[in-house]
Motif scaffolding. Sequence first.
Motif, PDB file in Angstrom:
ATOM      1  N   UNK A 110      -1.433  -3.299 -15.678  1.00  0.00           N
ATOM      2  CA  UNK A 110      -1.889  -4.627 -16.102  1.00  0.00           C
ATOM      3  C   UNK A 110      -2.188  -5.525 -14.899  1.00  0.00           C
ATOM      4  N   UNK A 111      -1.270  -5.531 -13.953  1.00  0.00           N
ATOM      5  CA  UNK A 111      -1.460  -6.397 -12.790  1.00  0.00           C
ATOM      6  C   UNK A 111      -2.649  -5.913 -11.956  1.00  0.00           C
ATOM      7  N   UNK A 112      -2.793  -4.600 -11.862  1.00  0.00           N
ATOM      8  CA  UNK A 112      -3.938  -4.055 -11.131  1.00  0.00           C
ATOM      9  C   UNK A 112      -5.240  -4.533 -11.778  1.00  0.00           C
ATOM     10  N   UNK A 113      -5.304  -4.441 -13.089  1.00  0.00           N
ATOM     11  CA  UNK A 113      -6.509  -4.863 -13.812  1.00  0.00           C
ATOM     12  C   UNK A 113      -6.720  -6.362 -13.647  1.00  0.00           C
ATOM     13  N   UNK A 114      -5.647  -7.110 -13.723  1.00  0.00           N
ATOM     14  CA  UNK A 114      -5.744  -8.568 -13.578  1.00  0.00           C
ATOM     15  C   UNK A 114      -6.347  -8.935 -12.226  1.00  0.00           C
ATOM     16  N   UNK A 115      -5.836  -8.274 -11.182  1.00  0.00           N
ATOM     17  CA  UNK A 115      -6.302  -8.610  -9.837  1.00  0.00           C
ATOM     18  C   UNK A 115      -7.744  -8.154  -9.615  1.00  0.00           C
ATOM     19  N   UNK A 116      -8.100  -7.051 -10.236  1.00  0.00           N
ATOM     20  CA  UNK A 116      -9.442  -6.517 -10.017  1.00  0.00           C
ATOM     21  C   UNK A 116     -10.500  -7.191 -10.876  1.00  0.00           C
ATOM     22  N   UNK A 117     -10.128  -7.505 -12.117  1.00  0.00           N
ATOM     23  CA  UNK A 117     -11.173  -7.837 -13.072  1.00  0.00           C
ATOM     24  C   UNK A 117     -11.100  -9.236 -13.654  1.00  0.00           C
ATOM     25  N   UNK A 118      -9.962  -9.876 -13.546  1.00  0.00           N
ATOM     26  CA  UNK A 118      -9.824 -11.139 -14.266  1.00  0.00           C
ATOM     27  C   UNK A 118      -9.979 -12.321 -13.315  1.00  0.00           C
ATOM     28  N   UNK A 119     -10.451 -13.405 -13.863  1.00  0.00           N
ATOM     29  CA  UNK A 119     -10.642 -14.610 -13.056  1.00  0.00           C
ATOM     30  C   UNK A 119      -9.319 -15.083 -12.425  1.00  0.00           C
ATOM     31  N   UNK A 120      -8.233 -15.002 -13.210  1.00  0.00           N
ATOM     32  CA  UNK A 120      -6.936 -15.424 -12.676  1.00  0.00           C
ATOM     33  C   UNK A 120      -6.577 -14.620 -11.425  1.00  0.00           C
ATOM     34  N   UNK A 121      -6.855 -13.332 -11.469  1.00  0.00           N
ATOM     35  CA  UNK A 121      -6.594 -12.483 -10.312  1.00  0.00           C
ATOM     36  C   UNK A 121      -7.369 -12.957  -9.100  1.00  0.00           C
ATOM     37  N   UNK A 122      -8.619 -13.313  -9.338  1.00  0.00           N
ATOM     38  CA  UNK A 122      -9.455 -13.821  -8.257  1.00  0.00           C
ATOM     39  C   UNK A 122      -8.881 -15.115  -7.713  1.00  0.00           C
ATOM     40  N   UNK A 123      -8.460 -15.996  -8.612  1.00  0.00           N
ATOM     41  CA  UNK A 123      -7.900 -17.286  -8.182  1.00  0.00           C
ATOM     42  C   UNK A 123      -6.635 -17.093  -7.361  1.00  0.00           C
ATOM     43  N   UNK A 124      -5.827 -16.119  -7.775  1.00  0.00           N
ATOM     44  CA  UNK A 124      -4.593 -15.841  -7.029  1.00  0.00           C
ATOM     45  C   UNK A 124      -4.932 -15.412  -5.614  1.00  0.00           C
ATOM     46  N   UNK A 125      -5.862 -14.477  -5.496  1.00  0.00           N
ATOM     47  CA  UNK A 125      -6.209 -13.965  -4.168  1.00  0.00           C
ATOM     48  C   UNK A 125      -6.834 -15.066  -3.310  1.00  0.00           C
ATOM     49  N   UNK A 126      -7.675 -15.857  -3.952  1.00  0.00           N
ATOM     50  CA  UNK A 126      -8.359 -16.918  -3.207  1.00  0.00           C
ATOM     51  C   UNK A 126      -7.356 -17.954  -2.696  1.00  0.00           C
ATOM     52  N   UNK A 127      -6.411 -18.338  -3.564  1.00  0.00           N
ATOM     53  CA  UNK A 127      -5.411 -19.332  -3.156  1.00  0.00           C
ATOM     54  C   UNK A 127      -4.597 -18.845  -1.987  1.00  0.00           C
ATOM     55  N   UNK A 128      -4.316 -17.547  -1.974  1.00  0.00           N
ATOM     56  CA  UNK A 128      -3.528 -17.000  -0.883  1.00  0.00           C
ATOM     57  C   UNK A 128      -4.316 -16.979   0.406  1.00  0.00           C
ATOM     58  N   UNK A 171       4.745 -10.052  -6.737  1.00  0.00           N
ATOM     59  CA  UNK A 171       3.589  -9.881  -5.857  1.00  0.00           C
ATOM     60  C   UNK A 171       2.467 -10.849  -6.225  1.00  0.00           C
ATOM     61  N   UNK A 172       2.376 -11.198  -7.493  1.00  0.00           N
ATOM     62  CA  UNK A 172       1.329 -12.150  -7.899  1.00  0.00           C
ATOM     63  C   UNK A 172       1.524 -13.479  -7.180  1.00  0.00           C
ATOM     64  N   UNK A 173       2.747 -13.973  -7.241  1.00  0.00           N
ATOM     65  CA  UNK A 173       3.028 -15.236  -6.573  1.00  0.00           C
ATOM     66  C   UNK A 173       2.871 -15.121  -5.072  1.00  0.00           C
ATOM     67  N   UNK A 174       3.397 -14.045  -4.498  1.00  0.00           N
ATOM     68  CA  UNK A 174       3.336 -13.893  -3.040  1.00  0.00           C
ATOM     69  C   UNK A 174       1.890 -13.875  -2.551  1.00  0.00           C
ATOM     70  N   UNK A 175       0.989 -13.288  -3.360  1.00  0.00           N
ATOM     71  CA  UNK A 175      -0.422 -13.256  -2.968  1.00  0.00           C
ATOM     72  C   UNK A 175      -1.031 -14.658  -2.975  1.00  0.00           C
ATOM     73  N   UNK A 176      -0.473 -15.537  -3.820  1.00  0.00           N
ATOM     74  CA  UNK A 176      -1.028 -16.882  -3.932  1.00  0.00           C
ATOM     75  C   UNK A 176      -0.221 -17.901  -3.133  1.00  0.00           C
ATOM     76  N   UNK A 177       0.631 -17.409  -2.212  1.00  0.00           N
ATOM     77  CA  UNK A 177       1.490 -18.295  -1.434  1.00  0.00           C
ATOM     78  C   UNK A 177       2.460 -19.084  -2.312  1.00  0.00           C
ATOM     79  N   UNK A 178       2.900 -18.476  -3.375  1.00  0.00           N
ATOM     80  CA  UNK A 178       3.928 -19.107  -4.216  1.00  0.00           C
ATOM     81  C   UNK A 178       5.156 -18.211  -4.114  1.00  0.00           C
ATOM     82  N   UNK A 179       6.228 -18.760  -3.545  1.00  0.00           N
ATOM     83  CA  UNK A 179       7.329 -17.909  -3.101  1.00  0.00           C
ATOM     84  C   UNK A 179       8.516 -17.978  -4.045  1.00  0.00           C
TER      85      UNK A 179
END
Lengths: 358, 361
Positions: free
Chosen positions: B216-234, B81-89
């Motif tokens: 962990x992934x929930x926290x990453x997406x909510x709180x970490x910069x990488x999570x933000x970058x993933x969502x933004x890229x997608x 799901x991390x990759x899929x959110x960032x358009x990495x398939x």
Amino acid sequence: MFKHRLLAAAAAVAGAVLAAAPGAADPLKVGFIYVGPIGDFGWTYEHDQGRLAVEAAHGDKVETTFVENVPEGGDSERVLTQMALSGHDLIFTTSFGYMDPTINVAAKFPDVKFEHATGYKRADNVSTYSARFYEGRAVIGHIAGKMTKTNTIGYIASYPIPEVIRGINAAYIHAKKVNPDVNFKIVWVFTWFDPAKEADAATTLIEQGADVIMQHTDSPAAMTIAEEKGVYAFGQASDMKQFGPNARLSSIIDDWAPYYVQRVADVLDGSWESIDTWHGIKEGMVEIGEFSDQIPADIQAEAQAISDAIVSGEYHTFTGPLNRQDGSPWLAEGETADDGTLLGMNFYVEGIEGSIPQ
Amino acid sequence: MLRLEPRLEASRTWAALTPVMAVAATMVAGAVMFALLGKDPLVAIRTIFWAPLFDPALAAYARPQILVKAAPLILIAIGLSLGFRANIWNIGAEGQYVMGAVAGGGAALAFYPLDAWWLFPFMLFCGLLGGLLWGLIPAFLKVTFRANEILVSLMLVYVAEQYLASVALGLLRNPDGAGFPGSRNLQTYESAHNAELIAGTGIHLGVVTAALAVVMVYALLRMHRTGFEIKLSGQSPRAARFAGVNQAVLTYFCLGTGGAFAGLAGIFELSGPSGQLSIDFNVGYGFTAIIVAFLGRLHPFGIVFAGLLMALTYIGGEMAQFMLNLPSAAIQAFQGMLLFFLLSMEFLTRYRIRIRRLERN
């Protein structure tokens, strides 16, 4: 909320329906798990025919169930456990890969009896059974050797396990005996049931010059390809005539019905014991399908003679002199193979090209 | 006439309603199919959804088994799901799962029959590493040569399967296996056995790990910069570039994490429920996890729900087979309907249907 109400309502209705079912004397519950679908027209189909025979023979005294398409490994262990928990008394596990799961579940349910096909691990409540398919291979190998014009026989092999290797050796020995120029091309597909892969393998073999196809996989896909391309093939596990009316020369049919009916009878009268069974043409577990008119009468007679000699015990499929592929001697003149060697067979006989995948 | 109008913002009401409606629609359509097959539709649907949870004889065993069956699906899906959110398939989780099992299992078997406390964590680490490295191959090729990661990761599944067949027949073949292919059974190799944590439940460390991964992934997406970058890229690749997101790093991160989680799922499955590295050890978890990821809308908790639902229909489907003699194809069609309705109804969260009169030019 709505979902839950609907479920609860469905459950209540269903519960009432089930509770109202008549509670006559408890029938013996016999379960089967299959590695393929019952409509594979091959291996699983024949096991299911055996299940239907059990129902026909024992009527109200038994109730049979099955689960099909069960992957070997962890999934099969769960299915077996659920069957044992739901009151099955006898369970047939019909693929080699169910061996360890069968043993594991059997240890947890000592009162449930298990019958595992083609394996080698037994316990007090686990029997094993298999058929001497290689006897059939001797007969069709002879026919193939006589019928090929290109001297190339294509062989679709599933997994490199002793049962499959035995089949290749038996077919080769008997084809070679009547046609010294014969050559086997073997394709390993690493699956029991995958019609697409089996069809691809058949096409490849035909393109490489094979004009007779043999298979040790479960679907009639290769037979349909053979029919299409105008080459010969043999039914495997089931007769498969409807898939290649012109292509099919004969077939090796697995007939599990007599064994299944007998084992269920043994449980019913309390005489069931853990045993190991390895039956062949003589006992009827392996049958040679009707010969096609395409086979000249003299070859039909020879093939029948081989089958008869195996039944009477005059002839053994693996009779010396035979060498291993590397040229080292295996069986001396007149010597026959013992079951132990056959059960663990992991070598080709002399003359087969290529190597067993390892 | 009916017209579809894109919504400016996805409807929250519909987003919440669609899973319920999809399940209801599946039950109706499934009921029709079961009735056509000559089975009582109520009994059939009750067996699939209710028997694994509440059947008096089976539920005690089946309930934890749902978790066991769902664990690899959830663990793989959460990584994907991390990759899929960032358009990495990453379509090749099945291969990463296989390579995790081969690497971990191989590491453990190399020390057979060693009895040491460190063997189990070492095996898990190697499993993780196997999946990670296999996932980094498409990442490297994408970053360096702009190779399409969909094709590369998918093709690497077939490479992994061939490698699995090769080691099951050769390198890792059980020398005491009576001539049959397949490794030693890790269930009988005590220091490598991923045993059940609570007796009789089958629940193993992989189930716990899947739960941890979700958090962990929930926290990453909510709180970490990488999570933000993933969502933004997608959502907006251009905006991500302007914001200074390093696409190469993100590609390595997403494919690597997806691979590592899939590899872990593989080694947990191998050392636990499956036991033996055989030619067809993999049964499609890596592909089913893609469905689970989308079914869960790429949201960590949605994925948990989707994984559990899939596991429930698998186990309920098996029960329906032996309790009602339903063919397995009918169960697969039923599962297909569930996915179909879920995905098609998701449409309603993004579009609204308007009835309008035709206008004249």
